[in-house]
Design a protein around this motif. Structure first.
Motif, short mmCIF file in Angstrom:
data_model
loop_
_atom_site.label_atom_id
_atom_site.label_comp_id
_atom_site.label_asym_id
_atom_site.label_seq_id
_atom_site.Cartn_x
_atom_site.Cartn_y
_atom_site.Cartn_z
N ASN A 236 0.81 -1.21 0.00
CA ASN A 236 0.00 0.00 0.00
C ASN A 236 0.85 1.27 0.00
N GLN A 237 2.11 1.13 -0.39
CA GLN A 237 3.03 2.27 -0.30
C GLN A 237 2.52 3.47 -1.09
N ARG A 249 -4.52 2.41 -8.00
CA ARG A 249 -4.93 1.83 -6.71
C ARG A 249 -6.14 2.52 -6.12
N SER A 250 -6.37 3.76 -6.53
CA SER A 250 -7.46 4.54 -5.94
C SER A 250 -8.80 3.89 -6.24
N ASN A 295 2.00 4.50 4.20
CA ASN A 295 2.55 3.37 3.44
C ASN A 295 1.98 2.02 3.89
N SER A 296 1.37 2.01 5.06
CA SER A 296 0.74 0.79 5.56
C SER A 296 -0.74 0.70 5.19
N GLY A 297 -1.22 1.74 4.54
CA GLY A 297 -2.62 1.75 4.13
C GLY A 297 -3.56 2.28 5.18
#
Length: 429
Positions: A236-237, A249-250, A295-297
């Motif tokens: 999820n970076q 990713r959005s 970065n971890s979401g």
């Protein structure tokens, strides 16, 4: 890394200085400069043209700039501008006007002293042939008044020798205690990673070779840690990831990354009237924590942290860590040479340039510039005019493929950014 400036060299410091052939300020091996420094002579505000593109041969500072002794290298890990001084690039004394070098350095710092900034001095390469006189160093320190010393947060001396440490002790009577605490010794390049990402610095080959020799000369058990390798991106970076991938990713195919939406939304609500917004640094631990959460979401809510400067630094850091700048490498030459465009054509040319950007770059740039226009609309309170914002954001919107920028390039980039802010209502219509 060490900041032990206030150490002694034993019972007889004069003897130690003698061994280094630095017995007095008037050491005959270091001839005095022909000219002395004065406020009138070093007031360069009228002569330093920060907007001049790739200084032409007849520019008054061309003979200084061509050596690339002084460079600007984006922001450090605290969100502060980084100014780099390379001693190994100084030519022999008789080939360099040290008085003009000082004016050039002041002209550089004049663009950044209103913000927090960091100086990195690569000492390796300073020799008996290219070192300036002690009297010049003394007068140069005095020339930099409170305006320059107030917001410098750290001076990192990389690969210090006994010579430089002794020199600082020699200057101890004229160096303020406050400034002395900002001086840090860095023995190995890997130690700089705590301060700035070394990959964004153009470190001279001679300095890298010297660092390798220092490492090789140490016993295996005493080897300093190498710069950590870049870790693979997290699933999820967000930081250091191309805008096109972030858009993929959005969940709603949003062209503007979540970091920009979060920070700008918060700053629009609580930062518009904060004096010096974007000029202050933030707690590096908090910056890393916020980056890790993104970065971890995880969701980040700046309203819970209530720290305007943290959000401002996160926004600048996100832009600077993009693998390709927001304005893209493809537009680099056009933007650096933009000052040659006639004023009547600037809006048309600028509109054409930004509309050639990839869709996500264009959307993100428009979102950012629209917000910055709101910031400058409150400049009477926050002191951030379009010119000030351009100095802060220019280096975070565009840089060369080698990451660091010479001053001859940074001036035109800042000029383009200022014009974009001035004309944003026409460019984005």
């Amino acid at each position: 890394m060490s900041s032990e400036l206030l150490v002694d060299l034993g019972e007889d410091p004069a003897a130690q200085l003698g061994q280094l052939k630095l017995a007095t300020i008037e050491d005959q091996q270091w001839p005095a400069d022909e000219s002395t420094l004065s406020k009138s002579e070093t007031d360069i505000s009228q002569r330093f043209d920060a907007g001049s593109p790739h200084l032409p041969w007849d520019h008054p500072f061309y003979d200084i700039a061509r050596h690339q002794i002084i460079e600007v290298a984006g922001d450090d890990n605290f969100g502060r501008k980084v100014i780099v001084f390379n001693a190994c690039r100084m030519p022999p004394q008789h080939q360099l006007d040290h008085h003009k070098l000082l004016m050039y350095l002041k002209g550089t710092l004049d663009q950044y002293v209103e913000s927090d900034y960091t100086l990195i001095y690569f000492h390796h390469g300073l020799t008996s042939e290219n070192k300036p006189s002690l009297s010049w160093l003394r007068d140069a320190y005095r020339e930099f008044d409170r305006k320059y010393k107030k917001n410098i947060k750290a001076l990192y001396i990389v690969h210090p020798t006994m010579f430089i440490k002794t020199l600082l002790i020699l200057f101890k009577p004229i160096i303020s205690f406050k400034f002395g605490r900002k001086i840090n010794y860095v023995s190995y390049l890997s130690e700089l990673e705590d301060v700035v990402k070394c990959e964004q610095l153009i470190i001279p080959a001679r300095v890298k070779e010297y660092d390798n020799k220092l490492r090789a000369s140490m016993k295996p058990t005493a080897q300093p840690p190498m710069s950590p390798p870049r870790s693979p991106p997290l699933p999820n970076q967000v930081f250091g990831v191309p805008l096109s991938l972030l858009r993929q990713r959005s969940p709603d195919d949003d062209s503007v990354p979540v970091v920009m939406r979060d920070t700008i939304s918060f700053l629009s609500e609580q930062g518009l009237e904060i004096e010096g917004i974007f000029r202050r640094s933030a707690n590096v631990t908090l910056v890393k924590e916020v980056q890790l959460r993104y970065n971890s979401g995880a969701t980040v809510d700046f309203r819970e942290m209530e720290d305007v400067h943290l959000a401002a630094v996160i926004l600048k850091t996100f832009l600077r860590e993009l693998p390709e700048p927001l304005l893209t490498y493809q537009l680099y030459n056009d933007i650096v040479n933009f000052t040659s465009v006639s004023s009547d054509s600037q809006v048309t040319v600028m509109k054409t340039l930004v509309e050639s950007l990839p869709e996500e770059n264009y959307a993100s740039l428009r979102y950012l510039i629209t917000f910055l226009a709101q910031v400058s609309a409150n400049s009477e309170v926050n002191k951030m005019t379009n010119s000030n914002l351009a100095v802060v954001f220019g280096p975070n919107l565009l840089w060369g493929r080698d990451n660091a920028m010479s001053l001859s390039a940074i001036g035109p980039i800042n000029n383009f950014t200022r014009t974009l802010l001035d004309q944003q209502h026409l460019v984005f219509t």
